[in-house]
Motif scaffolding. Structure first.
Motif, mmCIF file in Angstrom:
data_model
loop_
_atom_site.group_PDB
_atom_site.id
_atom_site.type_symbol
_atom_site.label_atom_id
_atom_site.label_comp_id
_atom_site.label_asym_id
_atom_site.label_seq_id
_atom_site.Cartn_x
_atom_site.Cartn_y
_atom_site.Cartn_z
ATOM 1 N N GLU A 1 -6.117 1.978 7.832
ATOM 2 C CA GLU A 1 -5.719 1.960 6.417
ATOM 3 C C GLU A 1 -4.207 2.067 6.275
ATOM 4 O OE1 GLU A 1 -9.946 2.553 6.261
ATOM 5 O OE2 GLU A 1 -8.496 3.786 7.327
ATOM 6 N N PHE A 2 -3.599 2.976 7.032
ATOM 7 C CA PHE A 2 -2.150 3.146 6.951
ATOM 8 C C PHE A 2 -1.416 1.891 7.412
ATOM 9 C CE2 PHE A 2 -3.520 7.542 6.765
ATOM 10 C CZ PHE A 2 -2.623 8.113 5.894
ATOM 11 N N ALA A 3 -1.843 1.320 8.532
ATOM 12 C CA ALA A 3 -1.183 0.118 9.054
ATOM 13 C C ALA A 3 -1.398 -1.074 8.127
ATOM 14 C CB ALA A 3 -1.698 -0.193 10.461
ATOM 15 N N SER A 4 -2.610 -1.231 7.615
ATOM 16 C CA SER A 4 -2.882 -2.337 6.689
ATOM 17 C C SER A 4 -2.012 -2.233 5.448
ATOM 18 C CB SER A 4 -4.355 -2.347 6.284
ATOM 19 O OG SER A 4 -5.180 -2.586 7.395
ATOM 20 N N ALA A 5 -1.926 -1.029 4.903
ATOM 21 C CA ALA A 5 -1.105 -0.826 3.703
ATOM 22 C C ALA A 5 0.353 -1.143 3.989
ATOM 23 C CB ALA A 5 -1.261 0.605 3.188
ATOM 24 N N MET A 6 0.873 -0.643 5.095
ATOM 25 C CA MET A 6 2.284 -0.887 5.392
ATOM 26 C C MET A 6 2.559 -2.368 5.631
ATOM 27 S SD MET A 6 4.846 0.974 8.034
ATOM 28 C CE MET A 6 6.591 0.583 7.987
ATOM 29 N N ALA A 7 1.688 -3.042 6.366
ATOM 30 C CA ALA A 7 1.907 -4.459 6.679
ATOM 31 C C ALA A 7 1.928 -5.315 5.411
ATOM 32 C CB ALA A 7 0.845 -4.958 7.650
ATOM 33 N N VAL A 8 0.966 -5.114 4.528
ATOM 34 C CA VAL A 8 0.938 -5.957 3.325
ATOM 35 C C VAL A 8 2.034 -5.566 2.341
ATOM 36 C CG1 VAL A 8 -1.493 -6.585 3.578
ATOM 37 C CG2 VAL A 8 -0.868 -4.638 2.142
ATOM 38 N N MET A 9 2.398 -4.294 2.305
ATOM 39 C CA MET A 9 3.506 -3.889 1.436
ATOM 40 C C MET A 9 4.822 -4.495 1.924
ATOM 41 S SD MET A 9 2.442 0.067 0.665
ATOM 42 C CE MET A 9 3.686 0.408 -0.601
ATOM 43 N N LEU A 10 5.009 -4.548 3.230
ATOM 44 C CA LEU A 10 6.196 -5.202 3.777
ATOM 45 C C LEU A 10 6.196 -6.683 3.446
ATOM 46 C CD1 LEU A 10 6.394 -3.377 7.199
ATOM 47 C CD2 LEU A 10 8.220 -3.439 5.481
ATOM 48 N N ARG A 11 5.071 -7.339 3.661
ATOM 49 C CA ARG A 11 4.991 -8.770 3.354
ATOM 50 C C ARG A 11 5.253 -9.031 1.879
ATOM 51 N NH1 ARG A 11 0.291 -11.720 6.900
ATOM 52 N NH2 ARG A 11 1.098 -11.127 8.957
ATOM 53 N N ALA A 12 4.718 -8.177 1.016
ATOM 54 C CA ALA A 12 4.953 -8.331 -0.422
ATOM 55 C C ALA A 12 6.429 -8.132 -0.769
ATOM 56 C CB ALA A 12 4.087 -7.347 -1.214
ATOM 57 N N SER A 13 7.150 -7.439 0.089
ATOM 58 C CA SER A 13 8.577 -7.192 -0.106
ATOM 59 C C SER A 13 9.446 -8.210 0.635
ATOM 60 C CB SER A 13 8.923 -5.785 0.392
ATOM 61 O OG SER A 13 8.163 -4.818 -0.295
ATOM 62 N N VAL B 1 -0.659 -3.811 -5.847
ATOM 63 C CA VAL B 1 -0.038 -3.520 -4.548
ATOM 64 C C VAL B 1 1.316 -4.216 -4.448
ATOM 65 C CG1 VAL B 1 -0.288 -3.678 -2.038
ATOM 66 C CG2 VAL B 1 -2.293 -3.185 -3.451
ATOM 67 N N ILE B 2 1.389 -5.465 -4.902
ATOM 68 C CA ILE B 2 2.658 -6.205 -4.879
ATOM 69 C C ILE B 2 3.700 -5.492 -5.733
ATOM 70 C CG2 ILE B 2 3.782 -8.359 -5.593
ATOM 71 C CD1 ILE B 2 1.118 -9.775 -4.819
ATOM 72 N N ASN B 3 3.314 -5.089 -6.932
ATOM 73 C CA ASN B 3 4.248 -4.404 -7.838
ATOM 74 C C ASN B 3 4.712 -3.065 -7.272
ATOM 75 O OD1 ASN B 3 4.034 -6.554 -9.604
ATOM 76 N ND2 ASN B 3 2.462 -5.561 -10.853
ATOM 77 N N LEU B 4 3.790 -2.305 -6.674
ATOM 78 C CA LEU B 4 4.158 -1.029 -6.056
ATOM 79 C C LEU B 4 5.156 -1.269 -4.923
ATOM 80 C CD1 LEU B 4 3.814 2.038 -5.599
ATOM 81 C CD2 LEU B 4 1.869 1.473 -4.106
ATOM 82 N N SER B 5 4.884 -2.273 -4.095
ATOM 83 C CA SER B 5 5.767 -2.579 -2.967
ATOM 84 C C SER B 5 7.166 -2.909 -3.444
ATOM 85 C CB SER B 5 5.201 -3.759 -2.171
ATOM 86 O OG SER B 5 3.883 -3.492 -1.774
#
Length: 192
Positions: free
Chosen positions: A130-142, A72-76
């Motif tokens: 699921e959508f909100a969780s994915a977006m929040a952690v992808m933003l944090r990873a970025s 997930v971090i790498n994708l972000s």
């Protein structure tokens, strides 16, 4: 009877409101009144907001678990690599997530798996959480401070009373992104 006594629950180490909870039980058909200030900021202003985040925002809203999946971090990082601003990163992640399918019948992730990783790399289906969780952690990873917010859509207008009737089906989860000078701004990752 109208509810007028509300207590904000504030985490001691965080300098913002974590929740607002009624001190009374709200019963069916009981009315309550909410007043809120909703910031309206143009995308152009958000692009120019900069990166001067308060320390307490960075300390709290960039956190990810130690065992968070590298996939997930790498994708972000891959999705946001050409983006310079928080607004651009939020927009490109939101656009990426719009390729997934809203599906209230989607299966839960397998036991002992990460829900966001399962959503992004296996199922591709889910609901607003699921959508909100994915977006929040992808933003944090970025490197962008983000949080998840939950609440309700405005519901249906009762023409006789002029009030909105809010039901369980009006529940929703979305993402809020922090922008210096402007505070928390909503982003909707769930497809329409």
């Amino acid at each position: 009877r109208e509810i007028t006594d509300w207590t904000p629950l504030v985490a001691s180490e965080v300098k913002d409101i974590a929740a607002i909870v009624s001190t009374q039980v709200i019963r069916p058909y009981q009315r309550y009144h909410v007043s809120a200030r909703v910031p309206v900021v143009s995308p152009e202003k958000l692009v120019m907001a900069g990166k001067d985040y308060p320390t307490w925002i960075l300390d709290h809203y960039l956190q990810l678990p130690d065992n968070f999946p590298n996939t997930v971090i790498n994708l972000s990082k891959e999705i946001t690599k050409d983006m310079d601003t928080a607004y651009d990163k939020a927009t490109v992640i939101k656009t990426y997530l719009r390729r997934f399918h809203y599906d209230p019948t989607a299966q839960a992730p397998p036991e002992n798996s990460d829900g966001v990783e399962y959503f992004l790399f296996s199922s591709g289906r889910g609901v607003c959480t699921e959508f909100a969780s994915a977006m929040a952690v992808m933003l944090r990873a970025s490197g962008i401070p983000a949080r998840i917010a939950t609440g309700y859509f405005r519901g249906e207008l009762d023409e006789e009373t002029g009030y909105h009737v809010i039901r369980g089906r009006n529940y929703h989860t979305w993402v809020e992104v922090y922008f210096p000078q402007y505070g928390w701004i909503e982003f909707e990752a769930t497809p329409a």
